[in-house]
Design a protein around this motif. Sequence first.
Motif, PDB file in Angstrom:
ATOM      1  N   ALA A 183       9.417   3.869   0.503  1.00 14.72           N
ATOM      2  CA  ALA A 183       8.693   4.746   1.426  1.00 14.72           C
ATOM      3  C   ALA A 183       9.152   4.603   2.872  1.00 14.72           C
ATOM      4  O   ALA A 183       8.875   5.487   3.689  1.00 14.72           O
ATOM      5  CB  ALA A 183       7.188   4.472   1.339  1.00 14.72           C
TER       6      ALA A 183
ATOM      7  N   GLY B 187       4.649   1.114   7.914  1.00 19.26           N
ATOM      8  CA  GLY B 187       4.273   2.062   6.880  1.00 19.26           C
ATOM      9  C   GLY B 187       5.042   3.365   7.007  1.00 19.26           C
ATOM     10  O   GLY B 187       5.725   3.612   8.005  1.00 19.26           O
ATOM     11  N   PRO B 188       4.950   4.209   5.986  1.00 19.95           N
ATOM     12  CA  PRO B 188       5.646   5.495   6.017  1.00 19.95           C
ATOM     13  C   PRO B 188       4.970   6.480   6.956  1.00 19.95           C
ATOM     14  O   PRO B 188       3.756   6.398   7.196  1.00 19.95           O
ATOM     15  CB  PRO B 188       5.543   5.963   4.563  1.00 19.95           C
TER      16      PRO B 188
ATOM     17  N   LYS C 277       0.820  -1.207   0.000  1.00 20.65           N
ATOM     18  CA  LYS C 277       0.000   0.000   0.000  1.00 20.65           C
ATOM     19  C   LYS C 277       0.857   1.262   0.000  1.00 20.65           C
ATOM     20  O   LYS C 277       0.335   2.372   0.147  1.00 20.65           O
ATOM     21  CB  LYS C 277      -0.939  -0.006   1.210  1.00 20.65           C
ATOM     22  N   TYR C 278       2.162   1.093  -0.155  1.00 20.35           N
ATOM     23  CA  TYR C 278       3.097   2.219  -0.173  1.00 20.35           C
ATOM     24  C   TYR C 278       4.252   1.849  -1.090  1.00 20.35           C
ATOM     25  O   TYR C 278       4.420   0.675  -1.468  1.00 20.35           O
ATOM     26  CB  TYR C 278       3.594   2.540   1.239  1.00 20.35           C
TER      27      TYR C 278
END
Length: 235
Positions: free
Chosen positions: A47, A123-124, A42-43
């Motif tokens: 990232a 995640g980022p 999803k990134y």
Amino acid sequence: MKKLLGILLTAMLILGVVTIPVKAKDDKVAGNIYPFQLPALKYAYNALEPYIDEATMRIHHDKHHQAYIDNLNKALEKYPELQDKTLEYLLSNLEKLPKEIKEQVRNNAGGHYNHTFFWEIIGPNKGGEAKGELKTAIDKTFGSFDKFKEEFKKEALGRFGSGWAWLIKDDKGNLKIVSTPNQDGPVELGVKPIIAIDVWEHAYYLKYQNKRAEYIDNWWNVVNWDKGEELYKSK
């Protein structure tokens, strides 16, 4: 009147004005049964830099995770009676599987499950501390967030060879830190995962070489505590 509404709805569906959503419980549509597929990140691959490098992410996701899926699908291709079973069913019913594929399914279904979870829990622009009810529970259980991090790091460092460290919620709702070897994980333990760190060397060796402790320290900067809070609050 009902007949007219039915005609109008049919026309709107044909024209694409309205759509009927697919239910998430449809495991075939959700990709949770054979043939299993690699979930997209999803990134972007870069990232998570500078904490996890792009090269590691590409190899980890596109090569390692894909290999688990390929091997799992291969193990199940001659067993149609298992092809409508979910990933969770396979992992929680290993003793019921044919002995010829039991270990293949254990290792590769576990690898698929664990990595799918891992991509969600990092995640980022994340990091920091836990939030909300999860933060309260962590402080109550471990004394403070810093003490929790110390215990979690100790568990992750103490996992000999390859494996994972997890923050889990047991069947009584209590938080615990556990580690599992290889691709074993929470499904086999019957617990709910909240966060997890992959301490297989392929998760960090390109950037950190043998410095697992440094990898763990930097990993805290990408932990998705919003997802952790969501998981903790869900049943």
